[in-house]
Every structure is written in structure tokens, then in C-alpha cells.
Design a protein around this motif. Structure first.
Motif, mmCIF file in Angstrom:
data_model
loop_
_atom_site.group_PDB
_atom_site.id
_atom_site.type_symbol
_atom_site.label_atom_id
_atom_site.label_comp_id
_atom_site.label_asym_id
_atom_site.label_seq_id
_atom_site.Cartn_x
_atom_site.Cartn_y
_atom_site.Cartn_z
ATOM 1 N N ASN A 239 -6.770 16.561 2.057
ATOM 2 C CA ASN A 239 -7.374 15.734 3.105
ATOM 3 C C ASN A 239 -8.315 14.676 2.543
ATOM 4 N N ASP A 240 -8.895 14.944 1.378
ATOM 5 C CA ASP A 240 -9.865 14.023 0.784
ATOM 6 C C ASP A 240 -9.133 13.045 -0.135
ATOM 7 N N ILE A 241 -8.385 12.099 0.474
ATOM 8 C CA ILE A 241 -7.564 11.169 -0.295
ATOM 9 C C ILE A 241 -7.597 9.806 0.384
ATOM 10 N N HIS A 242 -7.517 8.743 -0.410
ATOM 11 C CA HIS A 242 -7.431 7.403 0.179
ATOM 12 C C HIS A 242 -6.143 6.738 -0.287
ATOM 13 N N LYS A 243 -5.835 5.584 0.315
ATOM 14 C CA LYS A 243 -4.534 4.959 0.096
ATOM 15 C C LYS A 243 -4.264 4.616 -1.368
ATOM 16 N N GLY A 244 -5.312 4.254 -2.098
ATOM 17 C CA GLY A 244 -5.110 3.915 -3.500
ATOM 18 C C GLY A 244 -4.627 5.070 -4.332
ATOM 19 N N GLU A 245 -5.005 6.282 -3.925
ATOM 20 C CA GLU A 245 -4.580 7.476 -4.657
ATOM 21 C C GLU A 245 -3.134 7.852 -4.350
ATOM 22 N N ARG A 246 -2.535 7.197 -3.374
ATOM 23 C CA ARG A 246 -1.105 7.416 -3.076
ATOM 24 C C ARG A 246 -0.239 6.375 -3.766
ATOM 25 N N GLY A 273 5.952 7.432 1.797
ATOM 26 C CA GLY A 273 4.570 7.832 1.529
ATOM 27 C C GLY A 273 3.807 7.017 0.524
ATOM 28 N N ALA A 274 4.287 5.805 0.165
ATOM 29 C CA ALA A 274 3.513 4.960 -0.738
ATOM 30 C C ALA A 274 2.225 4.520 -0.052
ATOM 31 N N GLY A 275 1.145 4.383 -0.822
ATOM 32 C CA GLY A 275 -0.133 3.973 -0.249
ATOM 33 C C GLY A 275 -0.242 2.475 -0.065
ATOM 34 N N LEU A 276 0.139 1.715 -1.103
ATOM 35 C CA LEU A 276 0.048 0.256 -1.098
ATOM 36 C C LEU A 276 1.305 -0.331 -1.729
ATOM 37 N N VAL A 277 1.750 -1.468 -1.201
ATOM 38 C CA VAL A 277 2.907 -2.172 -1.751
ATOM 39 C C VAL A 277 2.610 -3.663 -1.736
ATOM 40 N N THR A 278 2.856 -4.324 -2.868
ATOM 41 C CA THR A 278 2.789 -5.782 -2.938
ATOM 42 C C THR A 278 4.162 -6.313 -3.321
ATOM 43 N N ILE A 279 4.678 -7.233 -2.515
ATOM 44 C CA ILE A 279 5.969 -7.852 -2.791
ATOM 45 C C ILE A 279 5.712 -9.195 -3.461
ATOM 46 N N ARG A 286 8.439 -15.828 0.231
ATOM 47 C CA ARG A 286 7.242 -15.115 0.684
ATOM 48 C C ARG A 286 6.934 -15.431 2.139
ATOM 49 N N ARG A 287 7.145 -16.681 2.536
ATOM 50 C CA ARG A 287 6.877 -17.075 3.923
ATOM 51 C C ARG A 287 7.803 -16.344 4.897
ATOM 52 N N LEU A 288 9.019 -16.073 4.459
ATOM 53 C CA LEU A 288 9.971 -15.356 5.315
ATOM 54 C C LEU A 288 9.681 -13.859 5.354
ATOM 55 N N ILE A 289 9.213 -13.318 4.240
ATOM 56 C CA ILE A 289 8.992 -11.876 4.135
ATOM 57 C C ILE A 289 7.677 -11.452 4.770
ATOM 58 N N ALA A 290 6.629 -12.285 4.628
ATOM 59 C CA ALA A 290 5.291 -11.913 5.085
ATOM 60 C C ALA A 290 5.309 -11.472 6.551
ATOM 61 N N GLY A 291 4.818 -10.287 6.813
ATOM 62 C CA GLY A 291 4.748 -9.755 8.163
ATOM 63 C C GLY A 291 5.964 -8.952 8.589
ATOM 64 N N LYS A 292 7.073 -9.093 7.852
ATOM 65 C CA LYS A 292 8.280 -8.327 8.224
ATOM 66 C C LYS A 292 8.063 -6.831 8.009
ATOM 67 N N VAL A 293 7.326 -6.508 6.970
ATOM 68 C CA VAL A 293 6.856 -5.137 6.754
ATOM 69 C C VAL A 293 5.340 -5.233 6.884
ATOM 70 N N PRO A 294 4.787 -4.932 8.056
ATOM 71 C CA PRO A 294 3.373 -5.222 8.327
ATOM 72 C C PRO A 294 2.412 -4.635 7.303
ATOM 73 N N GLU A 295 2.769 -3.477 6.732
ATOM 74 C CA GLU A 295 1.857 -2.812 5.813
ATOM 75 C C GLU A 295 1.839 -3.461 4.422
ATOM 76 N N ALA A 296 2.843 -4.270 4.095
ATOM 77 C CA ALA A 296 2.996 -4.794 2.743
ATOM 78 C C ALA A 296 2.192 -6.075 2.526
ATOM 79 N N MET A 297 1.625 -6.191 1.357
ATOM 80 C CA MET A 297 1.019 -7.449 0.915
ATOM 81 C C MET A 297 2.091 -8.279 0.209
ATOM 82 N N THR A 298 1.879 -9.596 0.145
ATOM 83 C CA THR A 298 2.852 -10.466 -0.515
ATOM 84 C C THR A 298 2.154 -11.356 -1.530
ATOM 85 N N LEU A 299 2.931 -11.794 -2.501
ATOM 86 C CA LEU A 299 2.414 -12.644 -3.570
ATOM 87 C C LEU A 299 3.472 -13.681 -3.922
ATOM 88 N N SER A 300 3.070 -14.951 -3.973
ATOM 89 C CA SER A 300 3.989 -16.023 -4.380
ATOM 90 C C SER A 300 4.010 -16.139 -5.894
#
Length: 505
Positions: A239-246, A273-279, A286-300
Motif C-alpha cells: 500500500n505504501d507505493i507511488h507511481k514512480g516505484e511502478r 500496471g505501469a506507473g509512468l509512460v513517456t512516448i 506527437r500532436r496526433l498521439i497526445a491525449g489519445k492515451v490520457p495517462e501518457a506523457m509525450t516528447l517530440s
């Protein structure tokens, strides 16, 4: 559960008899009785015809006949040759049948026409056993042809007669069984294609081999089944876990025109179960992908791939794993991104990398002249055509013995190899794993991208890369099996696989 070659099974048999002291007749009795019980449960009202060879496989057949007879059934036995030619242990059960007044029909080339197979009967194949190699000849060949030409259900004991146990396609006549009851442990051919197609429904029976022999670490092939997955203890209950640890996965791909591949992979990552994802992708993509997977961050990625300093980005964002290839494309820009990525991950802290899709296209050329960084664990997930390009071998050669091909892929590339297909195989070159889930619905666009995401999420767990790959193919296949329970697998899409990941896990 371990999977064995014919030589490994013979050694287990030998040690059990010669060193442990289990009489061979006890093992044969247990094997035949187990098969007889299956027959009585499923085919109690059928006429049973048993084709026996003169070796120990035939002895199993005699034992089956004895137990069926003793339970009120009237089996018919056809023996390939003379009774005085049967093996010493088999003779015990041959004599039992004779003492019970069960006729043993001795068959040779001169009287094979006397064999009668009723249309509603069930055939038991006890002709040739696990150790068979070569091409069936003489009366064995005629037995097999006769059985295959009938429309009757066929049960093979241990392996279908004519089939080599070690994964190679038969070079001559071979029984096409509806059911195979194998003794002790599954053999390579019974759980890998193309040989698996000869075996029908597989049942494994325990006849009393010591467990320390059947679980010996010297046996280097395992089945990926439910118990294998559960033993990995993947599900995190802290229970004592944050997203970075996943875990934070960097996904490089989804380039112009192939954005969907990265979206599927990222979606699978989060659903597993991934904690963080950057595409990381091209600016326009990137403009087309951004927001398609709301949890994901994007990078050009920059227009000049040489100017992208991957190491600095990985360290600043605390990236734990990398996936490169889904929707990467095959342009010169894509190749530079691939090579720059592989060359710049050393010293970043990343220890696990998965290469898939178009990344495998570039890998095939890369490893002709360079080696992947030695201090990083790589997973590759080729299908047959990609494996063919990497190994520079014909697809048919790779498909003809898939376990050995997967081991060769691992050894040649220095990666954990996932050879995709029915009964997907995972290998590090020494230890190998054969999957037991999945169906032909997985042969659909984007299925491999989803698999990359599932494996990628497991790469962030505290398990080895080989275990992450094995767990990934198991869940991927299980998603397809869950879908198949409520709809036709021919209608399954990659999105359907993703929707079932959480249920499967």
C-alpha cells in the motif's frame, strides 16, 4: 512444469528404475492404468481397438487392455508381429491379457487385411514410443496408414506414433491423434508447433516418477502456465507505493503514419500496471498521439536525431525501462534514432530494453557489425519473418524446429528471444519457456504492439527479463482466450486484447 526431450525422459526412467528401485513393471502398470481410466471416463460405451508395437509403448497398450477388460469392456488388440518379440516388461502384461482369455491378434504383411475397425470404435495408438526416431517402416507404417485412413477417434499413448519427441517434423507416416496421454512430463513435440498439430488434446499423467527428477534444474525447458505466472508473485500488494516505484517506461515509436502502434503499446503498458509512460516520437506524430492515451506523457524528437541527448533525458525523468520499435518506421531518420538510442543508453541506469517491430528490422543490420551493450538486458520479440532476417535463415527452417530456433536467436543476438506464433517460445539461450495460452485471433494488426506493452510493464517488476517476457506472452494469450469465451476469435482486434488485460492479470 518441465518439458523434456526424449533423451531426458529416458534418463528419468532409467534413474527411477535402476537407482531409485521402482520396478519397470510398476511404472508400466501405472501408465496403462491411467490411460485406461481416461478411456473409461470418456468412452465407456465405445468399442476400443488397441494397436500395439513390440516395445514398451506396446506394453502400455496391453496394460490398458487388461484394465478395460477387468472393468467389463471388451478391447481388441492388434500386435505388430509375434508375441515372442515383445519387450521383457511388456510380456508381463501381454501374459495378463492372455490369462484373461483376451485374444492377441498377431499381424504381419500377410494378414493385415484381416483387421476390422468399426465406425463407432475408438482406436488406441500404442505402436511406437517416446524414443522413436526415423521413419516408420513395415507393419508399423501400415498400422499408421490404416488408423489415419479411418474416421475414428484416436488416443495416442505418450506420443503419436511416428512423431519424434524433440520438436522436429515427422519425415514419414505419423498418427494424427485426437487425444494424446503423455507419461510423466510433456515432450517438446507435444507442446510446440508444428508437431503439436499431430497431438490433439493433451493430458499429462503422473505415474510415480520421483518429483526431484521431474523438477530437476538440469531440465531447461518449462511450460508457461497458470502456476508459473502465480509463482512470479507479480501483483504488488504494498500500500505504501507511488507511481514512480511502478516504473517509468520510455517508448520510442509511433512515427508518421504509424501512431496507432505507440498508442496500443502505451495503453497495454498502463492496463498491465505501469506507473509512468513517456512516448517519444516525431513532432507531427506527437500532436496526433497526445491525449489519445490520457495517462501518457509525450516528447517530440528533434528533426536532427543526432542532437537528441537521450542519456540526459533518461536521467532527468528517472526512466527505468525502454521500448523501441512499435511504429518506428524504416526511414533513414528512424534508423538514426535507433542507432543513436542503442549507442547512448550505456550509463543511463536503464537495465532493461525491449526491441520490437521496426526496431528488429534495424537490429538485423546492427548486429552484423556491432554488439548490443553487455550490461543491459535486452528482449526481442520477432515473428517468423523478422527472425528469418536476423538469423539469415529461411522461414521454413525456423518454423520446422521452433524451440531450437528461439534458442539460436537468443545466442546469436545476446537477447532474451520471444519467438512469436502459436505456443510462443521464450529463451535466453539456455533456459526456455513454452506458452500454453492464446488462439489464432492473435493474428491481427497491432497484436504485437500490445504484447510489447504487456511485457514492458512486467519489465518494471522485480523479476528477470526472461520471466517478464514469459509472463507477458502468457497474459497476452490469456486475453485472447478470455475473449474467445464470449465471441468468435476471428473478430478479435488489438483493442479487444487490451480490454481483457486487467481481467487476465
Amino acid at each position: 512444469m518441465k518439458v523434456v526431450t526424449s533423451a531426458e525422459m529416458r534418463e528419468i526412467d532409467r534413474i527411477s528404475i535402476e537407482e531409485i528401485g521402482i520396478p519397470s513393471s510398476v511404472l508400466m502398470n501405472n501408465a496403462g492404468k491411467s490411460v485406461a481410466e481416461i478411456i473409461m471416463h470418456r468412452f465407456k460405451d465405445k468399442k476400443i481397438i488397441i494397436f500395439c508395437g513390440t516395445g514398451n509403448n506396446g506394453g502400455d497398450g496391453f496394460t490398458v487392455a487388461y484394465y478395460l477388460l477387468n472393468n467389463g469392456m471388451e478391447p481388441v488388440i492388434y500386435l505388430s508381429g509375434k508375441k515372442n518379440r515383445v519387450s521383457e516388461t511388456s510380456k508381463i502384461f501381454l501374459d495378463l491379457c492372455g490369462n484373461m482369455n483376451l485374444k492377441i491378434n498377431e499381424i504381419d504383411e500377410n494378414n493385415i487385411s484381416t483387421i476390422s475397425i468399426n465406425k463407432d470404435s475408438v482406436i488406441v495408438d500404442a505402436i511406437l514410443g517416446t524414443g522413436f526416431e526415423g521413419i516408420p517402416k513395415g507393419i508399423h507404417k501400415e498400422f499408421i496408414k490404416l488408423i489415419n485412413s479411418s474416421d475414428n477417434k484416436v488416443i495416442s499413448i505418450d506420443v503419436p506414433s511416428g512423431l519424434n519427441s524433440d520438436g522436429m517434423l515427422p519425415s514419414g507416416e505419423c498418427i494424427k491423434a485426437d487425444f494424446t496421454v503423455t507419461i510423466g512430463l510433456p515432450k517438446i513435440s507435444l507442446v510446440t508447433y508444428p508437431c503439436k498439430s499431430f497431438c490433439g488434446e493433451l493430458t499429462i499423467v503422473d505415474i510415480g516418477f520421483p518429483s526431484f527428477l521431474t523438477s530437476d534444474e538440469k531440465l531447461k525447458v518449462k511450460l508457461i502456465n497458470e502456476s508459473f505466472f502465480r509463482d512470479l508473485k507479480i501483483n504488488n500488494s504494498d500500500n505504501d507505493i507511488h507511481k514512480g516505484e511502478r516504473g517509468h517506461t520510455l517508448l520510442i515509436g509511433g512515427f508518421n503514419g504509424m501512431e496507432g502502434a505507440a498508442i496500443l503499446t502505451a495503453s497495454a503498458l498502463f492496463n498491465t500496471g505501469a506507473g509512468l509512460v513517456t512516448i517519444a516520437t516525431e513532432n507531427e506524430s506527437r500532436r496526433l498521439i497526445a491525449g489519445k492515451v490520457p495517462e501518457a506523457m509525450t516528447l517530440s524528437l528533434p528533426d536532427d536525431p543526432e542532437s537528441f541527448i537521450l542519456g540526459d533525458f533518461i536521467k532527468s525523468k528517472k526512466i527505468t525501462t525502454l521500448i523501441i520499435g512499435p511504429g518506428l518506421g524504416r526511414t533513414s531518420y528512424s534508423e538514426k534514432i535507433f542507432r543513436n538510442t542503442i549507442g547512448s543508453i550505456i550509463g543511463t541506469g536503464i537495465k532493461k530494453v525491449l526491441i520490437d517491430g521496426d526496431g528488429l528490422f534495424f537490429l538485423a543490420d546492427f548486429i552484423k557489425y556491432d554488439r548490443l551493450p553487455a550490461d543491459i538486458d535486452f528482449i526481442i520479440t520477432p515473428h517468423f519473418m523478422e527472425a528469418s532476417r536476423i538469423l539469415m535463415k529461411d522461414i521454413d527452417v525456423i518454423k520446422s524446429n521452433r524451440l531450437e530456433s528461439c534458442k539460436e536467436l537468443a545466442g546469436f543476438t545476446g537477447c532474451i528471444a520471444v519467438l512469436k506464433g502459436p505456443a510462443t517460445i521464450v529463451s535466453d539461450g539456455y533456459n526456455s519457456f513454452i506458452n500454453t495460452t492464446g488462439n489464432n485471433g492473435l493474428a491481427t494488426a497491432g497484436s504485437g504492439d500490445v504484447l510489447s506493452g504487456i511485457i514492458g510493464a512486467f519489465m518494471n517488476r522485480d523479476i528477470t527479463c526472461a520471466e517478464a517476457a514469459a509472463a507477458g506472452v502468457y497474459i497476452h494469450g490469456l486475453c485472447a482466450d478470455i475473449f474467445g469465451k464470449r465471441a468468435s476469435v476471428s473478430t478479435m482486434s488489438a483493442a479487444d486484447i487490451i480490454q481483457n488485460i486487467r481481467v487476465a492479470v
